[in-house]
Design an enzyme around this catalytic site. Structure first.
Site: not given
Ligand code: 3PY
Ligand code: MG
Length: 261
Positions: A46, A71, A147, A173
């Site tokens: 992101h 990441r 997530e 997420d």
């Molecule tokens: C999320 O909160 O989904 C993330 O990927 C944090 O970076």
């Molecule tokens: Mg995420």
């Protein structure tokens, strides 16, 4: 091979405070990495960061003892291997939802014998040292992002993946996948899921990490039992510091600012 301080701290039972970089700048990376973080993550999912910027940022982090993490932009093994070749000592891989995804991810981080990583260590060798190839499988860390609801349903099988070093929770997420809006203070449903993931990781002796909205939230997560916390990102920090200066210069009148994620 140059030691992985993050791994050493985890094994010694010490907490880890991890920085999160989204601004594509080696100078910004150098400034943030110099603030005493244990590890620094370059976010190619992101963050506004492409591979070329990431290389310079990993070089900037190298002037400190902080462990350089990335990441990855995706689960694509080619992305993961190239970032390891660029000198990342650990990969946080987004959206690991199934045990097969977890196995493929770990394999991409390990040379044959333990995985399928292709040979070509490039900058990893310069940063790690001449014994990089023989030691990398033990030093490089693989963290699966949990997530989604699917990942929760498959949690035990994902955590059982041989060679997985730990998990990293993406609360935003996770919230979306559970049908609720992302929030700096997650509600009951998300908190229950977070607690379940934490307990399962602790039971297996895996490192448990989580993204947090700020420093206070990060401290609470350490108190909850997490090993690694990320107290927001560089863009949040820059926005907060800038808006407080506008506020101060205007004698306390409200500034209208927009904070980056
Ligand atoms: C999320 O909160 O989904 C993330 O990927 C944090 O970076
Ligand atoms: Mg995420």
């Amino acid at each position: 091979m140059r030691p992985n301080l993050l791994k050493q701290k985890f094994l010694a039972g010490e907490s880890i405070v991890n920085a999160w970089l989204s601004i594509p700048s080696s100078y910004a990376a150098e400034v943030v990495a110099s603030q005493g973080f244990d590890s620094v993550t370059v976010d190619l999912q992101h963050g506004m960061i492409g591979f070329d910027s990431a290389v310079g940022m990993l070089q900037a982090i190298s002037i400190t003892s902080a462990t350089p993490l990335v990441r990855s932009p995706s689960r694509d093994p080619n992305d993961i291997m190239r970032l390891l070749d660029a000198g990342a000592y650990g990969v946080i891989c987004p959206a690991i939802d199934t045990p097969q995804m977890a196995a493929d991810f770990v394999a991409a981080c390990r040379y044959p014998g333990k995985g399928t990583r292709s040979f070509g260590p490039a900058r990893g060798l310069l940063y790690g040292g001449p014994d990089y190839f023989s030691k990398a499988n033990d030093v490089i860390q693989a963290f699966a992002m949990i997530e989604s609801k699917e990942a929760l349903d498959n949690l035990d099988a994902i955590l059982a993946t041989p060679g997985l070093d730990g998990i990293y929770i993406g609360p935003n997420d996770l919230a979306l996948s559970l049908g609720v809006a992302p929030s700096a203070q997650p509600g009951e449903i998300v908190e229950q899921a977070i607690a379940r993931i934490l307990d399962a990781a602790l039971a297996r002796g895996l490192l448990a990490g989580i993204f947090c909205s700020d420093g206070d939230a990060a401290r609470r997560r350490l108190e909850q039992g997490f090993h690694l916390v990320t107290p927001g990102n560089d863009a949040n920090a820059l926005a907060a510091a800038s808006s407080s200066r506008v506020l101060a210069a205007r004698g306390g009148k409200q500034a209208i600012g927009v904070s980056g994620y």
